[in-house]
Design an enzyme around this catalytic site. Structure first.
Site, PDB file in Angstrom:
ATOM      1  CG  ASP A  12      -5.933  -3.481  -0.404  1.00 29.57           C
ATOM      2  OD1 ASP A  12      -5.792  -2.333   0.079  1.00 29.57           O
ATOM      3  OD2 ASP A  12      -6.080  -3.683  -1.626  1.00 29.57           O
ATOM      4  CG  ASP A  14     -10.048   1.076  -2.895  1.00 29.80           C
ATOM      5  OD1 ASP A  14     -11.016   0.751  -2.173  1.00 29.80           O
ATOM      6  OD2 ASP A  14      -9.629   2.243  -3.000  1.00 29.80           O
TER       7      ASP A  14
END
Length: 357
Positions: A12, A14
């Site tokens: 991922d 953020d």
């Protein structure tokens, strides 16, 4: 083997690579902060042979509320910083949809990564998803691989440790019309072996592999001993070799090579290479046809089957007068060779090719 499936980490962005601001949108350089420890951990993982795929939801990207131009600058800065540390992504997959759209490409959906769902697309046992939200863990479940969450599973160094330094264990069940075998090995534990094959002397010999190899070993076998001992001896070797191979994983950090062992008048010499390539050479002759209920002719056959299933190059020679001593010297010497070869000896794969399997 050039066709081996890659180990992939779906990462991922953020909250995982970049600290997530209160408005959950990194659309300006002043909002750009790397998550502490990410670079060092990713460097370790890349060095360990992992390939990286970035998968990120970017709500409304390309709309007036989040123009592409506001995303591109911080994103390129992230990629440039990581590339400068030798960390590059195999793919960068961005979904711009909004939650209300329920797009199949939005995590935890797997629409963006469907090309990784087919056979051989990735090594499922060693691949993982790394993220900071429950949706990342759900994404991992949908992919059928492990999920690790920044925060609840620790920080980046802890995540790297969980992936790289976990105990080397394996369980194998081998069931045929001739034998039913269950085996557990733990290469990082020295619990005394427990062996039950129905052949007393053979139990004692396999026990020597665990004791002198310094690894935990439990093996039980129900075989067709009413016919003869061949299937039990052969299948135990195959199951043990498979378990050792699985526990070794990509063989990173092992000693790889390893032994000469005298036992009274007998002398066994073993050269072993955990190269991933099976080969076996035996030199020796036993005076007795059997010791206990173990036929002497099955001793080299055991080690040949073990080498084949383990993916090891094994050269074994033995001489002496007492067959019991000679056979026991073989098992002890192979155990000692395994102790040297499987021990952790750094973090690199001991091969100029960069891989052993």
């Amino acid at each position: 083997m050039s066709g081996a499936a890659p180990k992939i980490l779906f990462v991922d962005r953020d909250g995982t690579l970049i600290e997530e601001p209160a408005d959950q949108q990194i659309d300006a350089y002043e909002k750009f902060r790397l998550v502490p420890g990410a670079i060092g951990a990713l460097r370790r993982l890349v060095d360990a042979g992992y390939e990286l795929v970035m998968v990120s939801n970017q709500d409304g990207l390309g709309t007036p509320s989040f123009p592409d131009a506001d995303f591109i600058g911080p994103q390129q800065l992230l990629l440039d910083i990581l590339a400068g540390e030798g960390i590059r992504f195999r793919e960068v997959l961005i979904d711009p949809s909004l939650p209300a759209e329920h797009a199949p490409t939005r995590k935890p959906g797997v629409g963006l990564v469907r090309h990784y769902l087919g056979p051989g697309a990735l090594e499922r046992e060693r691949s993982a998803v790394i993220g900071d939200r429950e949706t990342d863990l759900e994404f991992a479940r949908n992919l059928g691989i492990r999920g690790l969450r920044i925060g609840s599973d620790g920080d980046w160094p802890a995540i790297a440790h969980a992936l790289l330094d976990a105990p080397r264990r394996a369980h194998v069940d081998r069931v045929t019309r001739e034998t039913r075998i269950a085996i557990d090995v733990d290469l990082d534990s020295t619990v005394r072996p427990r062996i039950e094959t129905g052949i007393g002397f053979f139990d004692h010999m396999i026990e020597q592999l665990g004791v002198h190899g310094a690894f935990a070993l439990n093996l039980s076998c129900a075989g067709d001993l009413h016919i003869d001992e061949h299937h039990t001896v052969e299948d135990c070797a195959l199951a043990l070799g498979q378990a050792l191979r699985e526990a070794l994983g990509d063989r990173r950090g092992i000693g790889r090579y390893g032994f000469v062992l005298p036992m009274d008048e007998a002398l066994a010499q073993v050269a072993i290479d955990l190269s991933g390539r099976p080969y076996f050479v035996f030199e020796g002759a036993f005076a007795r046809e059997s010791v206990g209920a173990l036929p002497s002719e099955l001793v080299p056959h055991f080690f040949r089957s073990l080498a084949d299933a383990l993916g090891a190059n094994v050269h074994l020679s033995v001489r002496g007068e007492n067959t019991h001593h000679m056979i026991e010297a073989c098992f002890k010497a192979v155990g000692r060779a395994l102790r040297q070869a499987i021990r952790r000896d750094g973090g690199e794969i001991p091969s100029s090719k960069g891989r052993l399997i």
